[in-house]
Design a protein around this motif. Structure first.
Motif, mmCIF file in Angstrom:
data_model
loop_
_atom_site.group_PDB
_atom_site.id
_atom_site.type_symbol
_atom_site.label_atom_id
_atom_site.label_comp_id
_atom_site.label_asym_id
_atom_site.label_seq_id
_atom_site.Cartn_x
_atom_site.Cartn_y
_atom_site.Cartn_z
ATOM 1 N N ARG A 110 0.752 -1.072 -0.315
ATOM 2 C CA ARG A 110 0.027 -0.119 -0.087
ATOM 3 C C ARG A 110 0.590 1.045 -0.179
ATOM 4 O O ARG A 110 0.675 2.172 -0.597
ATOM 5 N N TYR B 277 2.580 1.665 -3.314
ATOM 6 C CA TYR B 277 1.958 2.218 -4.327
ATOM 7 C C TYR B 277 1.153 3.661 -4.116
ATOM 8 O O TYR B 277 1.469 4.496 -4.912
ATOM 9 N N ASP B 278 1.140 4.008 -2.970
ATOM 10 C CA ASP B 278 0.989 5.536 -2.654
ATOM 11 C C ASP B 278 2.072 6.251 -3.002
ATOM 12 O O ASP B 278 1.849 7.471 -3.666
ATOM 13 N N HIS C 119 1.964 6.582 -6.863
ATOM 14 C CA HIS C 119 0.885 7.634 -7.195
ATOM 15 C C HIS C 119 1.308 9.085 -6.878
ATOM 16 O O HIS C 119 0.785 9.806 -7.784
ATOM 17 N N ASP D 136 -6.762 10.607 -9.735
ATOM 18 C CA ASP D 136 -7.384 9.675 -10.663
ATOM 19 C C ASP D 136 -6.440 9.304 -11.973
ATOM 20 O O ASP D 136 -6.037 8.247 -12.372
ATOM 21 N N LEU D 137 -6.008 10.671 -12.315
ATOM 22 C CA LEU D 137 -5.066 10.551 -13.537
ATOM 23 C C LEU D 137 -3.819 9.671 -13.096
ATOM 24 O O LEU D 137 -3.044 8.946 -13.790
ATOM 25 N N ARG E 44 -3.155 7.532 -10.860
ATOM 26 C CA ARG E 44 -3.405 6.149 -10.762
ATOM 27 C C ARG E 44 -3.549 5.550 -12.153
ATOM 28 O O ARG E 44 -3.152 4.375 -12.432
ATOM 29 N N PHE E 45 -4.035 6.291 -13.176
ATOM 30 C CA PHE E 45 -4.125 5.593 -14.490
ATOM 31 C C PHE E 45 -2.924 5.541 -15.017
ATOM 32 O O PHE E 45 -2.290 4.517 -15.402
ATOM 33 N N ALA F 76 -0.934 2.646 -13.507
ATOM 34 C CA ALA F 76 -1.626 1.412 -14.150
ATOM 35 C C ALA F 76 -0.984 1.090 -15.489
ATOM 36 O O ALA F 76 -0.692 -0.108 -15.797
ATOM 37 N N GLY G 24 -2.256 -3.095 -14.968
ATOM 38 C CA GLY G 24 -1.768 -2.191 -13.960
ATOM 39 C C GLY G 24 -2.922 -2.048 -12.994
ATOM 40 O O GLY G 24 -2.604 -1.745 -11.797
ATOM 41 N N PHE G 25 -4.147 -2.193 -13.264
ATOM 42 C CA PHE G 25 -5.384 -1.797 -12.276
ATOM 43 C C PHE G 25 -5.305 -3.126 -11.222
ATOM 44 O O PHE G 25 -5.637 -2.673 -10.218
ATOM 45 N N ALA H 117 -2.631 -4.070 -4.211
ATOM 46 C CA ALA H 117 -1.634 -3.195 -3.148
ATOM 47 C C ALA H 117 -2.518 -2.425 -2.330
ATOM 48 O O ALA H 117 -2.230 -2.459 -1.012
ATOM 49 N N LEU I 242 -10.820 4.211 -12.186
ATOM 50 C CA LEU I 242 -9.867 4.075 -13.165
ATOM 51 C C LEU I 242 -10.521 2.997 -14.286
ATOM 52 O O LEU I 242 -10.005 3.394 -15.544
#
Lengths: 202, 202
Positions: A125, A128-129, A132, A156-157, A159-160, A163, B167-168, B174, B184
DNA sequence: GTCTATAATGAGATAGAC
DNA sequence: GTCTATCTCATTATAGAC
């Protein structure tokens, strides 16, 4: 290797472990391989760290602290507009992956290992934080530099971006198809740019 | 466990290995764990297979043959238009991941392990070819059903779908952030739909 | 405090009894 | 042909000499 405080040894071991993992993978990062990389006797390992998983936890902390992604944060892109800058940043990441594929794979392996290890299960976690946040920071800097705005929440972007970056890396590691990777990054750039407002926003 | 031909044993072991890997990960798939899952004595392992990596190769063959992704191929989506169908398919995959996260993680672990093992290094390419084919097939079926056309080569879009899906999945594994995952997938749907021509194409 | 030497464990693989 | 019992090796971890 005498007269070195335990905390320094611990840090040295974590860096050595990251080097081994980046080169040969998590499974190859045995206590023996790690102390060999650090130039220490085997017994120093448990003298400084307690257990292998504890050290792997330290390694993920290093990644979270940015040692795995430092290259991207300090990237200097020279592009005429935001679209070119976005595409160039994706391209720089592709170059990074192509230059050192084992290193990028190691980041995935660390995550997978941590997910399977109860004592380390919280770390992905944070990892990935951290990713991001880096992506969000790059997106914000890009928008500001080119006088544009993102029309969706930047998180949100971000995260995209992460991903698509992860997904593109996995497929490239599997088939090494450079041309397909470039086209994928074109597509990702389009997807991001569909969510910009440039010049005077509404 | 008597009177069973070696080829059947081999297949049984591969299926048992996939079960163990899906539940506990590649590292936990020891020869002992696999034969226990299959209800065989330990010696049957090398009687049928030769080596652990050879069996893991069989397991990846199973994945390539579609045993890891069968659920998606047989998916029946009932949606009023292509956009809804795309979004619903992404959503179905999200449900799959949430229902059995360990299984999805296992697919990544198999790829990583194969990439690090010289004897298995060719398999990830086949694995991702198989994924890309599945995605392309779903995209083609969707377009045909709703009378639309894709304005980019379907293989490029398929690669995008697999990349965003991988990716998602990684980010969800995570941080388990369901809401962020849904957003996403909205974004991914937008990105795909930006490359459709519906009704009468040019 | 440091490291050599050695447990203790669990792994993949096999020999040989049935 | 099948499986019990065992081998060999690599691993993590530690005890105890210096």
């Amino acid at each position: 290797m005498s007269r070195i405080p335990a905390t320094e040894r611990r840090a040295a071991l974590a860096h050595a472990a990251m080097a081994v993992i980046a080169r040969d993978g998590v499974a190859a990062a045995t206590t023996r391989a790690i102390v060999a990389e650090a130039g220490m006797p085997l017994a120093s390992f448990h003298y400084a760290v307690g257990s292998r998983d504890e050290l792997l936890s330290d390694v993920i902390e290093l990644v979270v602290a940015g040692e795995g992604t430092a290259t991207l944060g300090s990237l200097e892109i020279d592009a005429p507009d935001l679209r070119s800058a976005v595409r160039a940043t994706f391209g720089a990441y592709l170059d990074l992956v192509r230059t050192d594929p084992a290193r990028e794979q190691a980041m995935f392996e660390l995550t997978q290992h941590a997910l399977r290890t109860p004592a380390l299960a919280d770390l992905p976690r944070q990892q990935y934080d951290s990713y991001h946040q880096l992506a969000a920071q790059l997106l914000a800097a890009g928008a500001e530099r080119y006088g544009a705005q993102w029309s969706l929440p930047i998180d949100d972007l971000a995260r995209f971006v992460i991903a698509i970056t992860d997904g593109f890396t996995l497929s490239w590691l599997a088939d090494r198809d450079d041309a397909a990777a470039e086209r994928l990054l074109d597509l990702a750039t389009d997807a991001l740019m569909a969510h910009t407002l440039n010049g005077a926003p509404a």
